[in-house]
Each structure stands twice: as C-alpha cells, then as structure tokens.
Design an enzyme around this catalytic site. Structure first.
Site, mmCIF file in Angstrom:
data_model
loop_
_atom_site.group_PDB
_atom_site.id
_atom_site.type_symbol
_atom_site.label_atom_id
_atom_site.label_comp_id
_atom_site.label_asym_id
_atom_site.label_seq_id
_atom_site.Cartn_x
_atom_site.Cartn_y
_atom_site.Cartn_z
ATOM 1 N N ASP A 15 0.830 -1.212 0.000
ATOM 2 C CA ASP A 15 0.000 0.000 0.000
ATOM 3 C C ASP A 15 0.864 1.262 0.000
ATOM 4 O OD1 ASP A 15 -2.394 1.378 -0.025
ATOM 5 O OD2 ASP A 15 -2.694 1.266 2.144
ATOM 6 N N GLU A 62 -12.497 -4.245 -4.271
ATOM 7 C CA GLU A 62 -12.977 -2.869 -4.039
ATOM 8 C C GLU A 62 -12.229 -1.852 -4.901
ATOM 9 O OE1 GLU A 62 -12.353 -5.045 -1.399
ATOM 10 O OE2 GLU A 62 -14.508 -5.426 -1.367
ATOM 11 N N ASN A 63 -11.054 -2.238 -5.413
ATOM 12 C CA ASN A 63 -10.287 -1.288 -6.224
ATOM 13 C C ASN A 63 -10.974 -0.957 -7.556
ATOM 14 O OD1 ASN A 63 -7.067 -2.545 -5.059
ATOM 15 N ND2 ASN A 63 -8.196 -0.752 -4.359
ATOM 16 N N TRP A 64 -12.012 -1.724 -7.919
ATOM 17 C CA TRP A 64 -12.817 -1.371 -9.115
ATOM 18 C C TRP A 64 -13.488 -0.015 -8.928
ATOM 19 C CZ3 TRP A 64 -12.332 -3.961 -13.521
ATOM 20 C CH2 TRP A 64 -11.984 -5.307 -13.501
ATOM 21 N N ARG A 177 1.935 -4.975 6.093
ATOM 22 C CA ARG A 177 1.210 -3.923 5.380
ATOM 23 C C ARG A 177 2.022 -2.645 5.455
ATOM 24 N NH1 ARG A 177 -5.016 -2.455 4.410
ATOM 25 N NH2 ARG A 177 -4.636 -0.584 3.168
HETATM 26 C C1 IPE Z 1 -5.493 -2.661 -0.342
HETATM 27 O O1 IPE Z 1 -5.146 -1.324 -0.439
HETATM 28 C C2 IPE Z 1 -5.471 -3.296 -1.716
HETATM 29 C C3 IPE Z 1 -4.159 -3.469 -2.317
HETATM 30 C C4 IPE Z 1 -2.990 -3.170 -1.783
HETATM 31 C C5 IPE Z 1 -4.166 -4.040 -3.635
HETATM 32 P P1 IPE Z 1 -6.248 -0.167 -0.556
HETATM 33 O O2 IPE Z 1 -5.480 1.105 -0.671
HETATM 34 O O3 IPE Z 1 -7.187 -0.479 -1.651
HETATM 35 O O4 IPE Z 1 -7.019 -0.272 0.835
HETATM 36 P P2 IPE Z 1 -7.848 0.811 1.649
HETATM 37 O O5 IPE Z 1 -8.854 1.381 0.697
HETATM 38 O O6 IPE Z 1 -6.892 1.849 2.131
HETATM 39 O O7 IPE Z 1 -8.455 0.054 2.787
HETATM 40 C C1 IPE Z 2 -1.500 0.330 -3.406
HETATM 41 O O1 IPE Z 2 -1.290 1.699 -3.403
HETATM 42 C C2 IPE Z 2 -1.735 -0.233 -4.788
HETATM 43 C C3 IPE Z 2 -3.137 -0.598 -5.083
HETATM 44 C C4 IPE Z 2 -4.113 -0.600 -4.209
HETATM 45 C C5 IPE Z 2 -3.438 -0.984 -6.435
HETATM 46 P P1 IPE Z 2 -2.499 2.731 -3.414
HETATM 47 O O2 IPE Z 2 -2.841 3.038 -4.835
HETATM 48 O O3 IPE Z 2 -3.609 2.250 -2.565
HETATM 49 O O4 IPE Z 2 -1.804 4.009 -2.755
HETATM 50 P P2 IPE Z 2 -2.453 4.965 -1.648
HETATM 51 O O5 IPE Z 2 -2.901 4.110 -0.526
HETATM 52 O O6 IPE Z 2 -3.574 5.680 -2.327
HETATM 53 O O7 IPE Z 2 -1.333 5.872 -1.281
HETATM 54 MG MG MG Z 3 -4.057 2.439 -0.584
#
Ligand code: IPE
Ligand code: IPE
Ligand code: MG
Length: 232
Positions: A15, A62-64, A177
């Site tokens: 993350d 949820e990343n969708w 994490r």
């Molecule tokens: C978790 O990170 C998913 C991945 C690292 C792929 P997110 O950035 O999506 O999680 P939240 O939204 O902060 O909980």
């Molecule tokens: C993790 O980094 C990668 C994915 C979830 C794909 P983020 O894109 O969530 O980065 P932050 O949390 O917004 O900084």
């Molecule tokens: Mg993130």
C-alpha cells in the site's frame, strides 16, 4: 540479537503507491510503476532468504471503485510487466500463481496470466501468489458455491480450505502492510487466522530489503501460541 526465523510464507499488502507519488509531486501512476519494481526486488530478496511462498495483494475487489483511468493503467502495467518478465521469472525459479477472479479482467491480461502460470509451473525456488481482483469475502463465497455445486455435505476445515484460492499453500506466517494503515482491507481472511501482523509507515515504493529484514526480525521475536499455553 535473536536468530532470524525465516517465515515459510509472507503475505504483503503493498500500500501507499499513490501517496508516495503525490509526495514526490508526481501522478499516482508513477507510484504504481515504482511499486512493480519493488515487488520484483522483494521477490528476489525472499528467494535469497529462503522464503517458500510470497503472496502479494495487487488489486482488490474494491479497487474497481477507483477512477476508470487508474484501473486501466494498473491492468496495462500488469500486462506489460508479466509479458516482459516471463523469462526473468523463469530464470529466478519463480512459480507464479494468481489468486482472485479471472472473469472480470481484460481478456489480454487474462491470457498472459494463464501463460505465465503455465510457463512457470515447474519452477521451484519460490511460489509467488499474485492477488488480482481478489477479495477475502469473495474467495469464501466462491468456495461455498463450489461446495454446493459439488454436493459436499460433510464440510470440515481441510475440505473447505481446499476450495479456496490458496488451496495447497500453507497459511501465511507473516503479513506485512506498508504505508501506515492498520487494516486487512478484505485481503485473505480465512488463511490469516493465526498469521503474525506487521505494520510499517514506509510506503511500498520505498520498501527495501532492509525493511523486509526488519519485519522478519520483529516476527522472529514473536511467540506463536496457537491458543496453547507455552511451557515455561
Ligand atoms: C489494499 O489497499 C489493496 C491493495 C494493496 C491491492 P487499498 O489502498 O485499496 O485499501 P484501503 O482502501 O486503504 O483500505
Ligand atoms: C496500493 O497503493 C496499490 C493498489 C491498491 C493498487 P495505493 O494506490 O492504494 O496508494 P495509496 O494508498 O492511495 O497511497
Ligand atoms: Mg491504498
């Protein structure tokens, strides 16, 4: 210092790519580019240390909900990376396995994922599980559906585990994490039941082998009890 206990299986919620890029005055996507390089470096570090399984969270169910442009860029990046690194991963002896749903991903990405799994299936230095369109709840629901379709009645923990995406893989010993958040964010749920948790403020694009060693040192100092009472 205590002896380093090498976890057999490390899982990582990578993350902080976006925040790191923003802090550097760059667009979020630059964080994802850098993040891919770090994932490769940490894979090599795990091989050197003798870790047998590494599970990386790359895209959650949820990343969708992110802007379409970011989602498309992430998939393009994965596609290019998997394509370009096929040889390198084989040289390193990395057996790649993907966790998560396949059906909603772009066809060309799915194809390269299938190819990579097939081409690396006999590699033996490490197994890297890459979770894409993965959700811990979705994993469990899909397993329940499989159990129903197989007409399974006597479900116990081993038989249910065998229907999950991580079937045949020992449970993670250590979950890392990055980027300061202290939550699971719907990553692997079932298999993390007794995993040791480690959180660091460092964002994924600046995570290094030294940071990995720090996490393993911390893990080495933990007493895993699995519900039991340890003899004095
Ligand atoms: C978790 O990170 C998913 C991945 C690292 C792929 P997110 O950035 O999506 O999680 P939240 O939204 O902060 O909980
Ligand atoms: C993790 O980094 C990668 C994915 C979830 C794909 P983020 O894109 O969530 O980065 P932050 O949390 O917004 O900084
Ligand atoms: Mg993130």
């Amino acid at each position: 210092m205590e002896e380093l206990k090498i976890p057999r299986h490390i899982a990582i919620i990578m993350d902080g790519n976006g925040r790191w890029a923003k802090n550097q005055g760059m667009p979020r996507v630059m964080g994802h580019y850098r993040g891919v390089e770090v994932a490769e470096d940490i894979t090599e570090a795990c091989i050197d240390l003798g870790v047998e399984y590494l599970t990386l969270f790359a895209f959650s169910t949820e990343n969708w909900n992110r802007p379409r442009e970011e989602v498309d860029t992430l998939f393009d990046l994965m596609k290019t990376y998997f394509h370009e690194k096929r040889e390198r991963l084989r040289e390193l002896g990395v057996r790649v396995r993907f966790l998560g749903r396949r059906g909603r991903l772009p066809t060309d990405l799915r194809k390269i994922m299938d190819t990579l799994e097939r081409e690396t299936q006999s590699c033996e230095n490490i197994q890297v599980n890459i979770a894409i369109d993965y959700g811990g709840r979705d994993d469990i629901i899909r397993a329940v559906k499989k159990a129903i379709s197989l007409g399974m009645e006597d479900i116990d923990e081993p038989s249910f585990s065998s229907l999950l995406d991580m079937s045949g893989v020992p449970d993670p010993d250590l979950l890392i994490r990055t980027a300061g958040e202290r939550r699971i964010s719907n990553f692997v749920l079932w298999n993390l039941a007794y995993t040791e948790l480690y959180f660091t403020e460092v964002c994924w694009p600046e995570f290094t082998r030294e940071e990995l060693i720090k996490a393993i040192e911390d893990y080495s100092s933990r007493q895993r009890k699995f519900g039991r009472i340890l003899d004095e």
